[in-house]
Scaffold this motif. Sequence first.
Motif, PDB file in Angstrom:
ATOM      1  N   LEU A 137       0.829  -1.204   0.000  1.00 33.71           N
ATOM      2  CA  LEU A 137       0.000   0.000   0.000  1.00 33.71           C
ATOM      3  C   LEU A 137       0.864   1.254   0.000  1.00 33.71           C
ATOM      4  N   ASN A 138       1.967   1.198   0.716  1.00 32.45           N
ATOM      5  CA  ASN A 138       2.914   2.317   0.691  1.00 32.45           C
ATOM      6  C   ASN A 138       3.521   2.475  -0.701  1.00 32.45           C
ATOM      7  N   LEU A 139       3.779   1.365  -1.345  1.00 31.47           N
ATOM      8  CA  LEU A 139       4.305   1.372  -2.712  1.00 31.47           C
ATOM      9  C   LEU A 139       3.318   2.046  -3.659  1.00 31.47           C
TER      10      LEU A 139
ATOM     11  N   LYS B 202      -8.756  -2.929   7.328  1.00 29.80           N
ATOM     12  CA  LYS B 202      -8.570  -1.746   8.175  1.00 29.80           C
ATOM     13  C   LYS B 202      -7.541  -0.794   7.558  1.00 29.80           C
ATOM     14  N   THR B 203      -6.428  -1.354   7.070  1.00 30.06           N
ATOM     15  CA  THR B 203      -5.361  -0.519   6.515  1.00 30.06           C
ATOM     16  C   THR B 203      -5.797   0.177   5.237  1.00 30.06           C
ATOM     17  N   VAL B 204      -6.472  -0.545   4.377  1.00 30.27           N
ATOM     18  CA  VAL B 204      -6.870   0.060   3.108  1.00 30.27           C
ATOM     19  C   VAL B 204      -7.976   1.095   3.339  1.00 30.27           C
ATOM     20  N   PHE B 205      -8.826   0.874   4.336  1.00 30.56           N
ATOM     21  CA  PHE B 205      -9.853   1.867   4.681  1.00 30.56           C
ATOM     22  C   PHE B 205      -9.200   3.180   5.121  1.00 30.56           C
TER      23      PHE B 205
ATOM     24  N   VAL C  83      -7.635  -1.518  -5.103  1.00 32.08           N
ATOM     25  CA  VAL C  83      -7.369  -2.439  -3.999  1.00 32.08           C
ATOM     26  C   VAL C  83      -8.417  -2.269  -2.903  1.00 32.08           C
ATOM     27  N   GLY C  84      -8.732  -0.997  -2.594  1.00 33.32           N
ATOM     28  CA  GLY C  84      -9.728  -0.749  -1.559  1.00 33.32           C
ATOM     29  C   GLY C  84     -11.089  -1.283  -1.920  1.00 33.32           C
ATOM     30  N   GLY C  85     -11.525  -1.054  -3.152  1.00 35.36           N
ATOM     31  CA  GLY C  85     -12.821  -1.555  -3.581  1.00 35.36           C
ATOM     32  C   GLY C  85     -12.918  -3.063  -3.494  1.00 35.36           C
ATOM     33  N   TYR C  86     -11.867  -3.741  -3.935  1.00 34.49           N
ATOM     34  CA  TYR C  86     -11.874  -5.204  -3.926  1.00 34.49           C
ATOM     35  C   TYR C  86     -11.876  -5.744  -2.494  1.00 34.49           C
ATOM     36  N   ILE C  87     -10.956  -5.240  -1.646  1.00 32.52           N
ATOM     37  CA  ILE C  87     -10.804  -5.793  -0.295  1.00 32.52           C
ATOM     38  C   ILE C  87     -12.002  -5.432   0.582  1.00 32.52           C
ATOM     39  N   LEU C  88     -12.505  -4.199   0.501  1.00 31.75           N
ATOM     40  CA  LEU C  88     -13.673  -3.845   1.313  1.00 31.75           C
ATOM     41  C   LEU C  88     -14.919  -4.584   0.831  1.00 31.75           C
TER      42      LEU C  88
END
Length: 969
Positions: A447-449, A481-484, A499-504
Amino acid sequence: MPAVSKGDGMRGLAVFISDIRNCKSKEAEIKRINKELANIRSKFKGDKALDGYSKKKYVCKLLFIFLLGHDIDFGHMEAVNLLSSNKYTEKQIGYLFISVLVNSNSELIRLINNAIKNDLSSRNPTFMCLALHCIANVGSREMAEAFASEIPRILVAGDTMDSVKQSAALCLLRLYKTSPDLVLMGEWTSRVVHLLNDQHMGVVTAAISLITCLSMKNPDEFKTCVSLAVSRLSRIVSSASTDLQDYTYYFVPAPWLSCKLLRLLQCYPPPEDGAVKGRLVECLETILNKAQEPPKSKKVQHSNAKNAILFEAISLIIHYDSEPNLLVRACNQLGQFLQHRETNLRYLALESMCTLASSEFSHEAVKTHIETVINALKTERDVSVRQRAADLLYAMCDRSNAKQIVAEMLSYLETADYSIREEMVLKVAILAEKYAVDYSWYVDTILNLIRIAGDYVSEEVWYRVIQIVINRDDVQGYAAKTVFEALQAPACHENMVKVGGYILGEFGNLIAGDPRSSPLVQFNLLHSKFHLCSVPTRALLLSAYIKFINLFPETKATIQEVLRCDSQIRNSDVELQQRAVEYLKLSSIASTDVLATVLEEMPPFPERESSILAKLKKKKGPGAVSVTELEDSKREGGELNGGGDRGSDTAAMAASNASTPSPSADLLGIRSAAPIGAAPASAGSLLVDVFSEAGPAAPSAAVSDDGFLRDLEQPTETSDSLLVEGSGDSDPKFPVSHRFVCKNNGVLFENQLLQIGIKSEYRQNLGRMYLFFGNKTSVQFASFTTTVSCPGELQSHILLTKPVEPLVEGGAQIQQVLNIECLTDFSEAPLLNIKFRYGGALQNLTLKLPVTINKFFQPTEMASHDFFQRWKQLSQPQQEAQKIFKANHSMDTEVLKAKLLGLGTALLDNVDPNPENYVCAGVIQTKSQQVGCLLRLEPNAQAQMYRLTLRCSKDSVSKRLCELLAEQF
């Protein structure tokens, strides 16, 4: 060179050149040239015979006019006449004109060849050198046909002068490079090799260039050169600068010859003779010692010559990869260059250390320079040096320093040059994945990348983080939690939204208990990014919305309102419109149970090769030294070239084993494997690609054009007993895997306990196969042994020199190397027997190794005329094998070409009159003979049929190849 007489100044030529230079315009120059051409033409056509001087002068003028860019269509015969002159200057101009203006198809070529033959037989060294230079400059096939048998005789003759020997060696090298099939050394081999002992250093320097080229193509014929090269190198290295005065360059004795000798030795494995090997080790130690001595001159030429020898010596040490002391010393010497003021030296040091990092002997020594390399990454002004520093950090990375290296590379990414950012992103992603012990660290890193270099994060990278999160239950809540939190940033890159859409959408329920991340808050956060995204990302977010309806029924009304608005159901993009309409209807009419079934959580993805690795290999480009390959396999030092998909022997095979638990090789990625009791998704490799564009259930497929980990297919499951049962093979006990006929790398076998991967490479009749045995359990394998054998009478050709380690720890991997030599053609494959104890029970497994006769193909390029001429020559009934069969796989053109190239042959274009047909040519190299093979594949797309025809100089090879290939198409 003979003295030039005063009358040879050619005043007329000088005046003409002066006139041309004084022309004020292009038109004036053309006018002057045309005037001169008319004058020369009249002189040549005049009745009065011209003397040699006049011919030479006019031919020189024609040559000058040609070099100015004008066409010359006469004067060739006069130039040929000059070849018969006894004056050096006239003969020289004649040869110069011939070399520049006469092409190989000229009608004068026979006259030229006769003049050259006369000069070669004249025993006049000056004339012989001129003739040899002309042959080398023209270098045509006709020249090779006429003189290829004559030049070796001149080269080794005892009465040939040294200057002529030098010219003959270089001339023969030129002909060999243009027409290798015509330059057959045969009886001259040993005498050419012994030129390395010649007293004249110039002869040795010229001869070694020829011998090196010949050794690359025919190493066995010239292997006696190793001891002579070591002897000559020893004499040079141990000599003082005053001993070889004529060949000492700025206090460095014979630097060019030393470099060529070291390069020649890189064509061969370490010498088997103990005395020769000891002498060579002494030479290498002396070179390393001299590098530490203070310079004898401050001139840059001195340091350049000295460093050239040093780097070639280090390349040889890396090639042998068998002397730990030398490898560590080489690493320390290169470490000193890392801070040298000369940029080129820093670059070369970083490049060489990348290779050293892959050796088990020097890997730890390379790691000691990590701070210097990190500093180079940050401070170097030259982008190419910074890129090599990044490559070295990638190569030296292991579990002990992974977090430090990844952190430094992420830090550098913020200011990195745009040209290397994409490659840097891939490397960070691979390292974070490969050495992730704590998966929360992996998620944070990726995510930092994306935050730092989102524009350079390819689809493969964010695919991978999704795959790993889905396949590991213990990281899903943390990832959500991290992507949120990451999505709450005002400026958020689109890849982060994906990434956020997929994981959430999958795991948002794991953080919904917190009022700060309630379902509506999650939805509103995602939808706030919707209007800023591209069409593919919007499509992904719509899928996340429908998942929210299943996870959080309380959001149904809000989401339906969004789907119902005109901007969605009347969207100009068909994909978005269709999704909005279908999702709206699905949420309206489907019951809760149906909705839960349709929108259930994504299942774990099947395991496949990491597509990030494939992406990095493509980024490095074909032919480049991939750092991934250096890191994933112990460097083989050039003894074997990874050529296409060629292979090795059975019908007579000499195999030697050396097991090496390489610290950096992890082909199957099973060091981080979870215990057997864990979820299936987490039991496999972190570095296998579990993502497929066709969905989780898609079958494995190749994702890489080339490289170490290509075509890693998912193996079929076998029974718990580890006994391989036959399935459709003529020999039910030992089935041959046809998957490896057109490729060299992949998973050979896998079950619940053991995974066996192979990587193999071949060159001529030699092969090297790496076997990787991975313990997939948490329990130790005891008494682990492997045995390789060949059926029947071939047993005597097997030599096992070093067994594998008897203990294989849980989750560990060991490596074994097979060196293979093809002595003659064969049909049966060698057998690999594996025995070990698991939980006290003896496990026994026997496999056929994927070694087939086509593995020893050397591709051969041929013109259409040559192909069909050779095709007609192979007309005996027993030399041809033909089979008509139904297509077993798709008849896609690119797939067919890839398989034919993987076979090891050369795919010939514009040869067959029917453009739909495929034509290939190659030579199977065995120790006892060479077998020429021609192939013709005729597809019938309408009938879904093939006709395969093979013609080989040996009938048994035709039949065997036909059987193998029919299974591939």
